[in-house]
Design a protein around this motif. Structure first.
Motif, short mmCIF file in Angstrom:
data_model
loop_
_atom_site.label_atom_id
_atom_site.label_comp_id
_atom_site.label_asym_id
_atom_site.label_seq_id
_atom_site.Cartn_x
_atom_site.Cartn_y
_atom_site.Cartn_z
N GLY A 32 0.82 -1.20 0.00
CA GLY A 32 0.00 0.00 0.00
C GLY A 32 0.85 1.25 0.00
N SER A 33 0.21 2.39 -0.21
CA SER A 33 0.86 3.69 -0.05
C SER A 33 -0.22 4.72 0.17
CB SER A 33 1.70 4.06 -1.28
OG SER A 33 0.89 4.66 -2.29
N SER A 39 5.21 8.73 -1.07
CA SER A 39 4.62 7.45 -0.69
C SER A 39 4.45 6.53 -1.90
CB SER A 39 3.28 7.69 0.01
OG SER A 39 2.86 6.55 0.72
N GLY A 43 6.37 3.00 -2.16
CA GLY A 43 5.56 1.81 -2.40
C GLY A 43 6.03 1.04 -3.61
N LEU A 61 -1.79 1.21 -4.19
CA LEU A 61 -1.15 2.50 -4.00
C LEU A 61 -2.21 3.62 -4.06
CD1 LEU A 61 2.01 2.02 -6.25
CD2 LEU A 61 1.65 1.36 -3.87
N ALA A 69 -4.92 3.83 5.35
CA ALA A 69 -3.77 2.93 5.22
C ALA A 69 -3.57 2.13 6.51
CB ALA A 69 -2.52 3.72 4.88
N TYR A 81 3.17 -0.90 4.13
CA TYR A 81 3.11 0.42 3.48
C TYR A 81 4.12 1.35 4.14
CZ TYR A 81 0.48 2.96 7.16
OH TYR A 81 0.10 3.59 8.32
#
Length: 494
Positions: A32-33, A39, A43, A61, A69, A81
């Motif tokens: 994830g991001s 980010s 990611g 993402l 998140a 993440y």
């Protein structure tokens, strides 16, 4: 020769074993991001490193902020993440001042781990346009106390988090009022003179290319924001060892340069991540094959149509029969209307965040949110159409010996159809617009390029999602006008 039944048994057993072995394959590692340039890049670096080592990876993402998140990680919807120590202590755990050891212990209570410190600190900072800073002699945050006329606009997350604007304002005694603005638009607003103050990240690549100054945090308000990879405690050992190779591999200078290449250079986060992995020696060869613009548009449009279509169908199946039944009971129909209206007042992003612990990430929370938002226009228009039927017609139908059900089916419902169709059309158009937020929970759709474009300052990506969404709304409008002409007699349309 073995009996036929024995051979059938062996065939069935083999099929069962094949299915079981397929199901026993290791699930992909879900990366994830959050929705800002750094980010996205971190990611992608994590995802590509795992892929290069032969592990299967899924990307989620661009999740809508820290809360989404964090909840996605706790619920097992993602496995890892990028996060920051200051964000965890201040905004998530509400325990300022935790040491790294204490922080690791605190997240372990949520069955999470911090196996990687990426090597740089990305602190929040207060930014002003350089000409404004020079004219007013602004060098540190406390200098803002004497400038109440300055306008402030901060990213929505910074505006509301515990280590954000309200706490900063109280600590420094600042007189300014602030409004929310998308982080990626803050710098443009500063340079255009529409804002005087906004929040920045100390590793933002754009700072090197813009006429913007950062004010010194002279009261040391902002904590350390060491970049980390936050993972689930049950992350497979092999994956944990691989991402461990990223420990202390990124300095502030390197991260600022990577961010610059995306925000100013126009490169994609995936391409920048691949370049970093090669130059850092983590992988011998990292290449990125990106889909063409048309392929992305077609795929995102298909996902968008699926989300809105399923949600609208469910809303019709639930709202129309329920409205027909409850239309006979004034108090119950009013309660139904109030309930649907109450859901409409919940901000879409908040509703999506609330649904994650219940149903996870992906298309399901998006469909549920769109379904809930579609109820009000369908319920309201169905009840309005039924209540607007001339009472004299109802009396005539009753006098002809029709039962309540027959009167509803043969008289009231046909007369209410034009209003009912208008409600479904309104719900469909609202869903098309609202479905762009589905990208915040990893559901894809046309919101994905819009949100990514906003955060990467890429107008082409924004148009890649906005134009097809607008076209879909126009097509839906035309389709419902045609459907009304086909279904509704001319004298009722008039």
């Amino acid at each position: 020769m073995r009996p036929f039944g024995y051979r059938v048994f062996l065939a069935l057993l083999s099929a069962i074993l094949l299915v079981a072995s397929a199901g026993a394959e290791d699930p992909p590692i879900r990366i994830g991001s959050k929705t800002f340039t750094e980010s996205y890049v971190l990611g992608e670096i994590t995802a590509q490193l795992l892929q290069n080592r032969g592990l299967s990876v899924e990307r989620a993402l661009g999740l809508g902020g820290t809360l989404i998140a964090w909840e996605a990680l706790k619920s097992g919807e993602i496995d890892v993440y990028p996060e920051y120590t200051g964000t965890l202590t201040q905004a998530v755990l509400k325990q300022p001042g935790l040491t790294l050891v204490e922080l690791r212990s605190a997240v372990a209570a949520h069955e999470l781990n911090i196996p990687v410190l990426l090597g740089f600190n990305n602190s929040y900072a207060v930014a002003v346009a350089t000409p404004v800073a020079q004219r007013l002699g602004l060098n540190k945050v406390s200098d803002l106390r004497a400038q109440p006329q300055l306008t402030a606009g901060f990213s929505h997350e910074f505006l509301n988090r515990g280590d954000g604007w309200q706490a900063l304002r109280q600590t420094y005694g600042l007189p300014q009022e602030a409004r929310g603005i998308e982080h990626a638009l803050g710098y443009d607003a500063l340079e255009a003179g529409q804002l005087d103050i906004t929040d920045a990240y100390s590793t933002d690549g754009e700072l090197a290319a813009r006429d913007i100054s950062l004010l010194a945090d002279d009261l040391n308000f902002f904590p350390s924001y060491q970049a980390i990879l936050l993972t689930r405690a049950d992350l497979p050992t092999e994956a944990r060892a691989i991402i461990g190779e990223l420990d202390d591999k990124l300095s502030e200078a390197i991260m600022r340069q990577l961010n610059y290449r995306v925000a100013i250079g126009g490169e994609s986060p995936a391409a920048v991540a691949a370049s970093f992995l090669r130059t850092s020696g983590l992988v011998a060869d990292a290449t990125v094959i990106e889909a063409t613009r048309m392929d992305r548009i077609l795929a995102n449009t298909a996902t968008h149509l699926k989300l809105t279509g399923i949600a609208l169908l469910l809303a019709c199946v639930v709202a129309i029969p329920l409205s027909l039944v409850l239309s006979r009971y004034q108090q119950l129909s009013r309660a139904l209307l109030y309930g649907a209206g109450l859901v409409q007042t919940i901000p879409a992003l908040a509703l999506l965040a609330l649904l994650i612990p219940l149903v996870g990430l992906g298309e399901l929370p998006a469909v549920l949110a769109l379904f809930l938002y579609s109820l009000l226009p369908i319920v309201r228009n169905t009840l309005t159409g039924l209540f607007s039927v001339d009472p004299l017609l109802k009396e005539v139908a009753t006098g002809m010996g029709l039962t309540d059900g027959q009167r509803l089916w043969h008289v009231e419902l046909p007369l209410a159809v034009p209003t009912l169709l208008a409600g479904i059309k309104t719900a469909a158009i609202i869903s098309i617009g609202t479905a762009t937020l589905a990208a915040f929970v990893g559901a894809g759709g046309l919101g994905e390029p819009i949100i990514t474009g906003l955060n990467l300052n890429d107008h082409r990506l924004i148009l890649e999602g906005a134009l097809p969404a607008a076209a879909l709304a126009i097509i839906v409008e035309v389709m419902f006008e045609w459907l009304e002409r086909v279904i509704v007699p001319a004298h009722l349309r008039q």
